[in-house]
Scaffold this active site. Structure first.
Site, PDB file in Angstrom:
ATOM      1  N   HIS A   1       0.806  -1.220   0.000  1.00  0.00           N
ATOM      2  CA  HIS A   1       0.000   0.000   0.000  1.00  0.00           C
ATOM      3  C   HIS A   1       0.840   1.272   0.000  1.00  0.00           C
ATOM      4  CE1 HIS A   1      -3.519  -2.393   1.988  1.00  0.00           C
ATOM      5  NE2 HIS A   1      -3.346  -2.700   0.717  1.00  0.00           N
TER       6      HIS A   1
ATOM      7  N   PHE B   1      -1.071  -8.255   4.714  1.00  0.00           N
ATOM      8  CA  PHE B   1       0.288  -7.724   4.594  1.00  0.00           C
ATOM      9  C   PHE B   1       0.338  -6.357   3.917  1.00  0.00           C
ATOM     10  CE2 PHE B   1       0.342 -12.423   3.694  1.00  0.00           C
ATOM     11  CZ  PHE B   1       0.439 -12.804   5.024  1.00  0.00           C
ATOM     12  N   CYS B   2      -0.663  -5.528   4.142  1.00  0.00           N
ATOM     13  CA  CYS B   2      -0.737  -4.194   3.509  1.00  0.00           C
ATOM     14  C   CYS B   2      -0.598  -4.308   1.995  1.00  0.00           C
ATOM     15  CB  CYS B   2       0.327  -3.258   4.076  1.00  0.00           C
ATOM     16  SG  CYS B   2       0.078  -2.849   5.806  1.00  0.00           S
ATOM     17  N   ALA B   3      -1.197  -5.352   1.445  1.00  0.00           N
ATOM     18  CA  ALA B   3      -1.177  -5.575  -0.001  1.00  0.00           C
ATOM     19  C   ALA B   3      -2.494  -6.261  -0.379  1.00  0.00           C
ATOM     20  CB  ALA B   3       0.023  -6.429  -0.398  1.00  0.00           C
TER      21      ALA B   3
END
Length: 433
Positions: free
Chosen positions: A142, A382-384
């Site tokens: 992100h 995982f911020c994805a």
């Protein structure tokens, strides 16, 4: 051939089972907390198996020592005439030179200390020329996906050549300033991206490239000049320097032309009366480092760079590849465990593996590993988020609790074969329940 003994904590606290030998002439530095014991089910204490390096790596002993050495003379940097201020300023500016050399940056590249990779990426976003279009893949963290005002998002490529082709087509259709943003190593799968080829494509279309190297630099060297990269960002807390500093390196012109990231002391040369305006620094480094900077964070980051450089990458990479191969082979041997991959099992990667376990949510797996085995992993997206949804292939990731999440195990300096084997045996027992 000489041999290197890798200790997972202070040598006198080791038994023979915790020692690994690899060919190399220089010692790999130890990490703090390698002797940490944690409680597990039943009240027993076990040695902590830290397999969560991709989130934050533990502190290297030389990094801790560098910070401790700087503390007695700590003072505010720049403009101070006192001895402590002069000494601290010299250490801070030397840290800038050390990080520049570590990343292989050009002599005239700016080195701006930030809080982390996300901060560095947002700083660059604020400095883009008006009308800049950013091309970015949906596989990004992100931090690289979200800061841009005007972006073209590309679907996850089926193979590395497809990434190059997609970037080529997207950049060809854009007029005006343009920036290609790409990771060097995925924070979800660990897979390495073809950043040299992507840089070549970007420059062929008059674009620039920003590389998120947060997950690469703890595992592999990077050379900004040799790869012909325009900008590189990474974080200290992933590079064994968890003291709150990151860095943005790259070409000065866009950074010098952008609004100061923070407006305050240090970013200005002079402040006049209300009708006279403010004379901002043109040099990007003071221009974007207003206020008292994180001096100790910068010193820690530089110390980590020095420690890895002094060790040499041969021993680091060799041991990591041995452990990650053992981990992946173990996962592949367990029925119901699926490793996530964009480009297949043979594609080169750093020490990161994400996976799912049939019949169990990611959070359930992570909690069991911690509570019963003393193993620390990461679970989630995982911020994805777009990338994880793509890899899982279904909206809910096959999980009854609708989390669309996975488990991630990641290794680094201080990881041992016992940690890997403990994880494999724990997952084998879970899958058999």
């Amino acid at each position: 051939m000489s041999t290197l003994t890798i200790f997972t904590s202070v040598p006198e606290q080791q038994d023979q089972a915790a020692v690994t030998t690899v060919p190399q002439g220089r010692p790999i530095p130890a990490v703090l907390g390698a002797d940490l014991e944690v409680p597990v089910k039943g009240g027993k204490l076990v040695g902590y198996a830290n397999l969560d390096y991709a989130a934050s790596a533990p502190c290297l002993e030389p990094v801790s020592a560098a910070v401790a050495a700087a503390l007695p003379a700590y003072s505010s940097v720049h403009r101070g005439a006192g001895y402590a201020s002069q000494l601290t300023t010299a250490r801070y500016e030397q840290a800038r030179h050390t990080v520049r050399a570590f990343a292989g940056a050009r002599p005239d590249d700016a080195v701006i200390f930030t809080r982390n990779t996300t901060d560095a990426t947002n700083l660059l976003a604020r400095c883009l020329p008006d009308g800049t279009t950013v091309v970015v893949f949906d596989t990004e963290h992100h931090a690289s996906l979200l800061p841009w005002k005007q972006a073209v998002r590309l679907a996850p490529p089926a193979f590395p050549g497809e990434a190059v082709r997609a970037a080529d087509e997207a950049l060809a259709g854009i007029d005006g300033p343009k920036l290609l943003v790409v990771t060097a190593a995925s924070n979800v799968t660990g897979e390495l991206w073809p950043i040299a080829a992507l840089a070549h494509i970007a420059h062929r279309h008059g674009a620039r490239i920003l590389v998120d190297a947060a997950q690469l630099v703890p595992h592999r060297p990077i050379n900004l000049t040799a790869l012909d990269l325009d900008y590189v960002a990474f974080s200290g807390h992933k590079l064994y320097a968890p003291f709150g500093a990151g860095v943005l390196l790259g070409r000065r012109d866009w950074l010098a032309g952008g609004e100061p990231y923070l407006k305050g002391g240090g970013a200005v040369r002079a402040v006049g009366h209300a009708d006279e305006g403010t004379d901002w620094h043109e040099d990007p480094e003071p221009r974007h480092e207003a206020g008292t900077p994180n001096v100790l964070g910068a010193i820690a980051l530089a110390a980590a760079c020095d420690a890895l450089t002094a060790t040499g990458w041969t021993a680091l990479v060799k041991e990591e590849e041995r452990l990650i191969a053992r981990l992946r082979a173990g996962l592949a041997s367990i029925a119901g465990v699926r490793e996530l991959s964009l480009w297949g099992p043979a594609h080169p990667r750093v020490g990161i593996v994400s996976f799912t376990v049939d019949g169990h949510s990611a959070r359930e797996v992570a909690e069991l590993l911690s509570g019963e085995y003393g193993i620390g992993v990461r679970d989630g997206k995982f911020c994805a988020h777009p990338f994880v949804r793509h890899l899982l292939g279904t909206a809910d990731g096959g999980c009854e609790d609708d989390t669309a999440s996975a488990v991630r195990a990641s290794i680094g300096i201080g990881s041992t074969q016992e940690h890997v084997d403990r994880l494999i045996e724990a997952l084998r027992a879970l899958a058999a329940r």
